[in-house]
Design a protein around this motif. Structure first.
Motif, PDB file in Angstrom:
ATOM      1  N   TRP A 157       0.862  -1.175   0.000  1.00 29.96           N
ATOM      2  CA  TRP A 157       0.000   0.000   0.000  1.00 29.96           C
ATOM      3  C   TRP A 157       0.897   1.224   0.000  1.00 29.96           C
ATOM      4  O   TRP A 157       1.981   1.215   0.596  1.00 29.96           O
ATOM      5  N   THR A 158       0.484   2.269  -0.667  1.00 35.52           N
ATOM      6  CA  THR A 158       1.258   3.506  -0.652  1.00 35.52           C
ATOM      7  C   THR A 158       0.521   4.570   0.159  1.00 35.52           C
ATOM      8  O   THR A 158      -0.612   4.368   0.594  1.00 35.52           O
ATOM      9  N   GLY A 159       1.181   5.700   0.382  1.00 32.43           N
ATOM     10  CA  GLY A 159       0.611   6.761   1.208  1.00 32.43           C
ATOM     11  C   GLY A 159       0.794   8.131   0.589  1.00 32.43           C
ATOM     12  O   GLY A 159       1.623   8.322  -0.314  1.00 32.43           O
ATOM     13  N   THR A 160       0.007   9.077   1.069  1.00 33.40           N
ATOM     14  CA  THR A 160       0.089  10.457   0.589  1.00 33.40           C
ATOM     15  C   THR A 160      -0.057  11.414   1.765  1.00 33.40           C
ATOM     16  O   THR A 160      -0.410  11.020   2.873  1.00 33.40           O
ATOM     17  N   MET A 161       0.161  12.675   1.491  1.00 35.75           N
ATOM     18  CA  MET A 161      -0.147  13.746   2.433  1.00 35.75           C
ATOM     19  C   MET A 161      -1.044  14.752   1.716  1.00 35.75           C
ATOM     20  O   MET A 161      -0.737  15.202   0.615  1.00 35.75           O
ATOM     21  N   ASN A 162      -2.159  15.081   2.338  1.00 36.86           N
ATOM     22  CA  ASN A 162      -3.155  15.986   1.736  1.00 36.86           C
ATOM     23  C   ASN A 162      -3.265  17.249   2.574  1.00 36.86           C
ATOM     24  O   ASN A 162      -3.937  17.254   3.614  1.00 36.86           O
ATOM     25  N   LEU A 163      -2.605  18.318   2.129  1.00 43.53           N
ATOM     26  CA  LEU A 163      -2.651  19.582   2.853  1.00 43.53           C
ATOM     27  C   LEU A 163      -3.375  20.660   2.051  1.00 43.53           C
ATOM     28  O   LEU A 163      -4.332  21.260   2.525  1.00 43.53           O
ATOM     29  N   THR A 164      -2.897  20.909   0.849  1.00 45.02           N
ATOM     30  CA  THR A 164      -3.228  22.111   0.108  1.00 45.02           C
ATOM     31  C   THR A 164      -4.648  22.099  -0.443  1.00 45.02           C
ATOM     32  O   THR A 164      -5.141  21.078  -0.916  1.00 45.02           O
ATOM     33  N   GLU A 165      -5.281  23.278  -0.415  1.00 48.38           N
ATOM     34  CA  GLU A 165      -6.565  23.501  -1.064  1.00 48.38           C
ATOM     35  C   GLU A 165      -6.416  24.674  -2.014  1.00 48.38           C
ATOM     36  O   GLU A 165      -5.482  25.469  -1.892  1.00 48.38           O
ATOM     37  N   ALA A 166      -7.340  24.778  -2.954  1.00 48.35           N
ATOM     38  CA  ALA A 166      -7.184  25.750  -4.037  1.00 48.35           C
ATOM     39  C   ALA A 166      -7.042  27.177  -3.531  1.00 48.35           C
ATOM     40  O   ALA A 166      -6.337  27.998  -4.128  1.00 48.35           O
ATOM     41  N   HIS A 167      -7.698  27.502  -2.429  1.00 47.23           N
ATOM     42  CA  HIS A 167      -7.685  28.876  -1.925  1.00 47.23           C
ATOM     43  C   HIS A 167      -6.633  29.090  -0.844  1.00 47.23           C
ATOM     44  O   HIS A 167      -6.481  30.204  -0.338  1.00 47.23           O
ATOM     45  N   CYS A 168      -5.923  28.036  -0.437  1.00 44.83           N
ATOM     46  CA  CYS A 168      -4.897  28.217   0.604  1.00 44.83           C
ATOM     47  C   CYS A 168      -3.749  27.255   0.355  1.00 44.83           C
ATOM     48  O   CYS A 168      -3.963  26.064   0.134  1.00 44.83           O
ATOM     49  N   GLY A 169      -2.550  27.800   0.351  1.00 42.38           N
ATOM     50  CA  GLY A 169      -1.360  26.978   0.205  1.00 42.38           C
ATOM     51  C   GLY A 169      -0.620  26.918   1.515  1.00 42.38           C
ATOM     52  O   GLY A 169      -0.833  26.044   2.354  1.00 42.38           O
ATOM     53  N   THR A 170       0.218  27.922   1.749  1.00 46.29           N
ATOM     54  CA  THR A 170       0.985  27.967   2.985  1.00 46.29           C
ATOM     55  C   THR A 170       0.100  28.219   4.202  1.00 46.29           C
ATOM     56  O   THR A 170       0.342  27.675   5.285  1.00 46.29           O
ATOM     57  N   ASP A 171      -0.932  29.031   4.046  1.00 52.50           N
ATOM     58  CA  ASP A 171      -1.805  29.387   5.173  1.00 52.50           C
ATOM     59  C   ASP A 171      -2.882  28.328   5.348  1.00 52.50           C
ATOM     60  O   ASP A 171      -4.030  28.492   4.939  1.00 52.50           O
ATOM     61  N   LEU A 172      -2.516  27.225   6.000  1.00 48.97           N
ATOM     62  CA  LEU A 172      -3.432  26.090   6.116  1.00 48.97           C
ATOM     63  C   LEU A 172      -4.581  26.356   7.084  1.00 48.97           C
ATOM     64  O   LEU A 172      -5.563  25.606   7.105  1.00 48.97           O
ATOM     65  N   GLY A 173      -4.477  27.404   7.868  1.00 49.73           N
ATOM     66  CA  GLY A 173      -5.578  27.747   8.756  1.00 49.73           C
ATOM     67  C   GLY A 173      -6.842  28.128   8.007  1.00 49.73           C
ATOM     68  O   GLY A 173      -7.934  28.128   8.571  1.00 49.73           O
TER      69      GLY A 173
END
Length: 590
Positions: A157-173
């Motif tokens: 099985w492989t894995g990923t990390m899901n952080l970014t959204e279209a309206h926020c990159g660095t500012d994950l808040g």
């Protein structure tokens, strides 16, 4: 088509002559005998040179294809991934209880360079899985570890990390993805994530997504973010795969490079997920993965530079162009090879001195991680935390520049796709952006890491350099110690400027953050070159069987000290100019 040869000889030199791994009081290091590490590195090098490197161009040309929700990776990737999996390479430095081989991280780092250099897009599938598994290992419950880690360590099985959204990159808040609690203890994950590397593919039976989301009613901003395990296929109690989860790849991004990796838009529509770690502490759990990923991305900067350099060097030796200004050197041919020309030599020496210095820097960083994790050494942990933005930011900025220089050696042929040099440039470019853009790395270094624990760790680094210089003041070492000492003074002067001016005007410090990151990077590479020079001088004094290797090391070290390290004075001058010229015009005046 470009070729790749693993730099195993140089890795052995760094591990054994410079870092002296078997002498280190770190659990597992006593087993890293020279013959043992040579066998591992040679076998890994063979796999990368013969199997993965030939697929690099294939992946670049074919890319990944999304059809009816299914992503097909380029031709040959699946068979190659099976070979990597069967060889046990993904779990080299993972715990034995989950199927790994429990080798030190320093060995995982050395092999990672080969994978990243031979085929960066391919290597990301296993690299991201390693990071996701590390996060579960650090923050998961016993049940979560038992469910996911054996299959992830093996890369079944492989894995990923899901952080970014279209309206926020660095500012994950600012993220909007939400996690609604369910009666069975799970959460329903709903939202869209973008730029998800290896988000969907045909290389593994399951994909375990680590997804950042907000639980309704939690704190605002980044303090309300939690981390969830959201598998592509649900896992039954007996470990078998169950129903497909409510998630899908909506699109594959069209990118400048790394075409062989599926960079996906991932849509979660009430997908079933489980909390990893503590509610609202998702960033702490994710940073376990991101810090490892940032060192890995720094490695990508080195890897692309080295692969490009290897090919540029071969071309410079083979391509006939003009005559040497000091007289004909190839009298039997119509012209001399490119490598006779001083400006070509300058370019190749820039590349050589960077790649070899960066390799030592990264392996030293991996040693610090082993020291921190295996010994519970808080000082080592603080030092690698300080170095992480430098490893990521400086090495990827410089790695891209070196890939461009390698392309330049080819002249017009470097711009033509059939020679393959543009792929190194395009693939290297992303490393300056993802896992935290390099400007953010510089801000992190100056805004957070310098002051961490009252400045204890940066002061420890200054003391480390000072002690090395004091202990190695002899005539043989003077060409290396003198420049290192001056560069360290420039770095300390920059730090003093931040202390004096930063409190009064924070912009005065932050305007110089990228210059400081590069200044510190040069000092770190200079320290590595001084340590390598010391090791080579010792080898020559002991009557080494390979004097040419060590004499070349000394010449390359002097090149770095005289041609690259003077950049610290330039960076210091920029820093000390403050923020007036940077912030001097209003936004509407641009």
């Amino acid at each position: 088509m470009p070729s790749y040869t693993a730099p195993t000889k140089d890795m052995q030199f760094i591990l054994h002559d410079v870092l002296k791994v078997t002498d280190q009081p770190i659990p597992g290091y006593d087993e890293l005998e020279r013959d043992f590490t040579a066998a591992i590195l040679e076998e890994c090098g063979k796999l990368n040179a013969e199997v993965l490197a030939p697929l690099n161009t294939v992946g670049d040309i074919e890319g990944c294809v999304l059809e009816n929700g299914v992503v097909r990776t380029p031709k040959g990737f699946k068979d190659a991934f099976d070979q990597v999996r069967d060889g046990g390479w993904p779990g080299l430095d993972m715990p034995e209880e989950f199927g790994g081989q429990n080798m030190p991280f320093v060995m995982g780092t050395a092999t990672l360079e080969m994978f990243a250099a031979s085929n960066q897009a391919f290597a990301m599938y296993q690299g991201l899985t390693h990071g996701a598994a590390s996060a579960i290992l650090a923050h998961g419950s016993d049940a979560q570890k038992a469910t996911y880690l054996p299959k992830m360590v093996s890369c079944e099985w492989t894995g990923t990390m899901n952080l970014t959204e279209a309206h926020c990159g660095t500012d994950l808040g600012l993220m909007r993805t939400k996690a609604d609690p369910q009666d069975d203890g799970s959460y329903a994950i709903t939202g869209e994530k973008i730029f998800i590397s290896a988000g969907e593919h045909d290389l593994a039976d399951n994909i375990v997504h680590l997804v950042l989301a907000k639980i309704p009613g939690g704190p605002e901003g980044i303090k309300g973010v939690s981390l969830f395990i959201v598998p592509k296929f649900l896992v039954n109690e007996d470990g078998s795969l169950g129903a497909r989860n409510s998630l899908a790849c909506g699109k594959i991004e069209e990118k400048m490079g790394i075409h062989g990796n599926a960079t996906c838009v991932m849509n979660y529509d009430g997908a079933k997920g489980w909390l990893l770690g503590t509610e609202h502490k998702g960033m702490r759990a994710m940073f376990t993965m991101m810090n490892e990923a940032r060192l890995g991305v720094g490695m990508q900067g080195l890897a692309q530079a080295d692969a490009a350099y290897q090919n540029a060097l071969a071309y410079a030796k083979d391509r006939l162009q003009g005559r040497a200004v000091t007289g004909t050197e190839n009298p039997d041919g119509p012209a001399d090879p490119l490598i006779v020309h001083p400006d070509i030599r300058r370019s190749l020496m820039d590349q050589k001195s960077f790649t070899e210095g960066a390799r030592a820097f990264l392996l030293w960083g991996a040693l610090l991680i082993d020291q921190a994790h295996r010994n519970g050494d808080a000082d080592a942990d603080g030092l690698i935390s300080l170095m992480t933005p430098v490893l990521k930011g400086f090495l990827t900025d410089q790695g891209f520049d070196m890939a461009v220089q390698a392309q330049q050696v080819y002249g017009g042929h470097g711009y033509i796709e059939e020679w393959g040099m543009s792929q190194f440039v395009r693939d290297a470019r992303i490393a300056m952006i993802y896992e935290g853009a390099n400007g953010v790395q510089a801000l992190d270094l100056v805004g957070r890491k310098l002051a961490q624990d009252g400045g204890k760790h940066v002061m420890a680094f200054f003391e480390m350099v000072k002690t090395f210089c004091k202990e190695n003041e002899g005539d043989d070492m003077s060409p290396y110690v003198g420049p290192l000492k001056q560069a360290s003074k420039d770095l300390q002067a920059a730090g003093m400027f931040f202390m004096q001016e930063g409190m009064k005007n924070p912009n005065a410090a932050l305007a110089g953050s990228t210059d400081f990151m590069h200044l510190m990077g040069h000092v770190c590479l200079a320290l590595m070159w001084a340590r390598m020079a010391k090791a080579s001088l010792a080898a020559l004094a002991d009557g080494t069987e390979d004097p040419d290797f060590h004499k070349t090391k000394l010449t390359t070290a002097r090149y770095y000290m005289t041609r690259q390290l003077p950049a610290t004075a330039m960076h210091l001058a920029r820093i000390q100019s403050g923020a007036d010229s940077v912030m001097g015009i209003a936004a509407e005046q641009f």
